[in-house]
Scaffold this active site. Structure first.
Site, short mmCIF file in Angstrom:
data_model
loop_
_atom_site.label_atom_id
_atom_site.label_comp_id
_atom_site.label_asym_id
_atom_site.label_seq_id
_atom_site.Cartn_x
_atom_site.Cartn_y
_atom_site.Cartn_z
N ARG A 1 0.82 -1.22 0.00
CA ARG A 1 0.00 0.00 0.00
C ARG A 1 0.85 1.27 0.00
O ARG A 1 0.46 2.28 0.57
CB ARG A 1 -0.96 0.03 1.20
CG ARG A 1 -2.03 -1.03 1.18
CD ARG A 1 -3.24 -0.57 0.37
NE ARG A 1 -4.15 -1.69 0.16
CZ ARG A 1 -5.26 -1.89 0.86
NH1 ARG A 1 -5.61 -1.05 1.79
NH2 ARG A 1 -6.02 -2.91 0.61
N ARG B 1 -3.38 6.42 1.17
CA ARG B 1 -3.93 7.62 1.80
C ARG B 1 -3.00 8.33 2.78
O ARG B 1 -3.27 9.46 3.15
CB ARG B 1 -5.25 7.27 2.49
CG ARG B 1 -6.38 7.06 1.50
CD ARG B 1 -7.57 6.40 2.16
NE ARG B 1 -7.25 5.02 2.51
CZ ARG B 1 -8.07 4.19 3.15
NH1 ARG B 1 -9.23 4.62 3.56
NH2 ARG B 1 -7.71 2.95 3.40
N ARG C 1 -6.43 11.31 -6.00
CA ARG C 1 -7.69 10.59 -5.83
C ARG C 1 -8.87 11.56 -5.93
O ARG C 1 -9.90 11.25 -6.53
CB ARG C 1 -7.68 9.89 -4.48
CG ARG C 1 -8.86 8.99 -4.20
CD ARG C 1 -8.57 8.26 -2.90
NE ARG C 1 -9.63 7.42 -2.43
CZ ARG C 1 -10.66 7.85 -1.70
NH1 ARG C 1 -10.78 9.12 -1.42
NH2 ARG C 1 -11.55 6.98 -1.27
N ASP D 1 -6.77 -2.83 -7.66
CA ASP D 1 -7.28 -3.47 -6.45
C ASP D 1 -7.65 -4.91 -6.76
O ASP D 1 -8.00 -5.25 -7.90
CB ASP D 1 -8.51 -2.72 -5.91
CG ASP D 1 -8.80 -3.14 -4.48
OD1 ASP D 1 -8.13 -2.63 -3.57
OD2 ASP D 1 -9.67 -4.02 -4.28
N TYR E 1 -14.92 -11.89 -0.41
CA TYR E 1 -15.62 -10.63 -0.67
C TYR E 1 -16.84 -10.86 -1.57
O TYR E 1 -17.89 -10.24 -1.38
CB TYR E 1 -14.68 -9.61 -1.33
CG TYR E 1 -13.59 -9.12 -0.39
CD1 TYR E 1 -13.82 -8.05 0.47
CD2 TYR E 1 -12.34 -9.73 -0.35
CE1 TYR E 1 -12.84 -7.59 1.34
CE2 TYR E 1 -11.34 -9.29 0.51
CZ TYR E 1 -11.60 -8.22 1.35
OH TYR E 1 -10.63 -7.79 2.21
O1 1CP Z 1 0.20 0.58 -3.24
C1 1CP Z 1 -0.24 -0.58 -3.38
O2 1CP Z 1 0.00 -1.51 -2.58
C2 1CP Z 1 -0.98 -0.92 -4.66
C3 1CP Z 1 -2.37 -0.96 -4.71
C4 1CP Z 1 -3.27 -1.88 -3.88
C5 1CP Z 1 -3.13 -3.25 -3.57
C6 1CP Z 1 -1.96 -4.17 -3.83
C7 1CP Z 1 -4.50 -1.47 -3.37
C8 1CP Z 1 -5.03 -0.11 -3.45
N1 1CP Z 1 -5.17 -2.56 -2.87
C9 1CP Z 1 -4.35 -3.66 -2.96
C10 1CP Z 1 -4.67 -5.03 -2.54
C11 1CP Z 1 -5.88 -5.31 -1.75
N2 1CP Z 1 -7.13 -4.74 -1.83
C12 1CP Z 1 -5.96 -6.35 -0.80
C13 1CP Z 1 -4.83 -7.32 -0.52
C14 1CP Z 1 -3.80 -6.75 0.39
C15 1CP Z 1 -4.23 -6.49 1.79
O3 1CP Z 1 -4.51 -7.47 2.52
O4 1CP Z 1 -4.24 -5.32 2.17
C16 1CP Z 1 -7.25 -6.36 -0.27
C17 1CP Z 1 -7.79 -7.30 0.79
C18 1CP Z 1 -7.99 -5.33 -0.93
C19 1CP Z 1 -9.45 -5.02 -0.76
C20 1CP Z 1 -9.68 -3.62 -0.38
N3 1CP Z 1 -9.37 -2.54 -1.16
C21 1CP Z 1 -10.24 -3.12 0.82
C22 1CP Z 1 -10.79 -3.97 1.95
C23 1CP Z 1 -9.74 -4.32 2.96
C24 1CP Z 1 -10.31 -5.15 4.08
O5 1CP Z 1 -9.87 -4.92 5.22
O6 1CP Z 1 -11.18 -5.99 3.86
C25 1CP Z 1 -10.21 -1.71 0.76
C26 1CP Z 1 -10.67 -0.75 1.80
C27 1CP Z 1 -9.65 -1.38 -0.50
C28 1CP Z 1 -9.44 -0.01 -1.04
C29 1CP Z 1 -8.05 0.34 -1.42
N4 1CP Z 1 -7.28 -0.38 -2.30
C30 1CP Z 1 -6.09 0.28 -2.51
C31 1CP Z 1 -6.11 1.49 -1.71
C32 1CP Z 1 -5.01 2.51 -1.67
C33 1CP Z 1 -7.33 1.51 -1.03
C34 1CP Z 1 -7.83 2.62 -0.14
C35 1CP Z 1 -8.76 3.34 -1.03
C36 1CP Z 1 -8.94 4.79 -0.91
O7 1CP Z 1 -8.21 5.59 -1.53
O8 1CP Z 1 -9.93 5.11 -0.25
#
Ligand code: 1CP
Length: 347
Positions: free
Chosen positions: A25, A29, A38, A75, A152
């Site tokens: 990540r 944010r 964003r 994502d 999910y």
């Molecule tokens: O910078 C990076 O790492 C690249 C982008 C990236 C990656 C690899 C994002 C952007 N998401 C992911 C993977 C991801 N997404 C996972 C696997 C890794 C992990 O366990 O964290 C999962 C479970 C998600 C699903 C997801 N996407 C959620 C739910 C998380 C949960 O607790 O269930 C959420 C809230 C997101 C949104 C998201 N994805 C990425 C970002 C930066 C964000 C936040 C979004 C925003 O700007 O509001």
């Protein structure tokens, strides 16, 4: 030509005097420039599907910190979106999806080969990045592992214990397995297209692997990873793969050998000294500083960063956090972590 990208050298099994470093990540944010882009995109999904802006946020942490790898901004839930599930994000709460809990829901999904039109903007992001990244920075593509994505799709949201997915697995095993099969095929298609567009490494995120126990872990985490990796390596010989069966605990032992992964990413519930002895003996490992240090900083951050580097100094290692950096992290703590890794006495 000798490989110059440190990340690729570590993945090939080389022990480096200073490990390559990047962060899960890392585009996110906690960075003001991410929040600005964003806002410009409108919302999170629009950002994912806008190649210029998605490439921009991927590059932001590279410019700021000079990480050894960039990870495509996208994502894991884009696959359900491409398969035809409805997907939206509720600010402050997370993802919402239409659910797949019946044969009828499943029949409405698209085939694995039909995802590419929808995902074309993501492949374009990869092409832009392959062009624009500095020569020393490796480009990582990624997807969620079938089990994690299924949790999910079945629940329609994030769940603390993956209860709805476990329930479907018990009550309608055939449907559950059909969904995992569709996701396995779609993941192969998606990652293969990312590689064709210029991704040099792929990472498979099984964030909820830890809730699969015993034979379920082998059947629904290990076996799909093995199949995805074998098929990707058949299509793209030499492609390095990082697997992240988060919270696998003892199941981390032998996971790389059993699946063909070149590297396993470790969460911070495992002690680095234990993982060095029992997991790194099979090859490269990635991890595993607790992401809370990016919030708290200070001497504890420096001490724990050094401890992780030291523990894994006997073999191939990629420095990373044990999970994603959180929005409340201080960008200056990230700088302190990178400086600490890179200024340690050469081993
Ligand atoms: O910078 C990076 O790492 C690249 C982008 C990236 C990656 C690899 C994002 C952007 N998401 C992911 C993977 C991801 N997404 C996972 C696997 C890794 C992990 O366990 O964290 C999962 C479970 C998600 C699903 C997801 N996407 C959620 C739910 C998380 C949960 O607790 O269930 C959420 C809230 C997101 C949104 C998201 N994805 C990425 C970002 C930066 C964000 C936040 C979004 C925003 O700007 O509001």
């Amino acid at each position: 030509m000798a490989e110059t990208k440190k990340l690729l050298r570590a993945l090939a099994g080389e022990r480096l005097p200073v490990p390559p470093v990047w962060m899960m990540r890392q585009a996110g944010r906690y960075l003001p420039e991410y929040r600005a882009t964003r806002a410009q995109a409108g919302d999170f999904l629009s950002l994912c599907y806008n190649p210029e802006l998605a490439a921009e946020v991927t590059l932001q942490p590279i410019r700021r910190y000079g990480f050894d790898a960039a990870i495509l901004f996208a994502d894991i839930l884009l696959i359900p979106d491409a398969l035809g599930a409805d997907l939206w994000f509720v600010t402050g709460e997370g993802p919402r999806l239409s659910t797949v809990t019946s044969e009828r829901d499943f029949a409405a999904l698209k085939g694995a080969g039909d995802i590419h039109d929808h995902l074309a903007p993501v492949y374009e992001t990869v092409r832009i990045l392959a062009r624009e990244l500095p020569a020393e920075t490796a480009l990582i593509g990624f997807a969620g592992a079938p089990w994690t994505v299924a949790t999910y799709m079945i629940a329609g949201r994030s769940t603390p214990d993956q209860g709805p997915a476990h329930a479907l697995k018990a009550e309608n095993t055939a449907l559950f397995e059909a969904l995992l099969e569709r996701l396995t095929e779609a993941t192969i298609e998606y990652l293969s297209a990312q590689v064709a567009a210029g991704a040099e490494v792929v990472k498979l995120f099984d964030s909820w692997a830890g809730s699969l126990k015993g034979a379920d872990f082998d059947r629904y985490a290990l076996a799909p990873a093995k199949r995805i990796i074998a098929e990707l390596k058949a299509r793209h010989p030499g492609l390095p793969v990082i697997a992240f069966p988060r919270e696998a605990g003892q199941k981390y032992v032998g996971f790389a050998r059993a699946t063909g992964a070149d590297c396993v990413a470790l969460d911070n519930s495992v002690r680095p000294e234990w993982a060095a002895a029992h997991v790194q003996c099979d090859g490269c490992v990635q991890g595993n500083l607790a992401s809370s240090h990016m919030v708290t900083g200070g001497r504890a951050l420096i001490a724990e960063t050094r401890r992780v580097v030291e523990a894994f100094s006997g073999g191939p290692h990629i420095f990373n956090l044990g999970h994603g950096i959180t929005p409340d992290a201080d960008p200056e703590n990230v700088r302190l972590m990178v400086e600490t890794v890179r200024s340690m006495p050469v081993r």
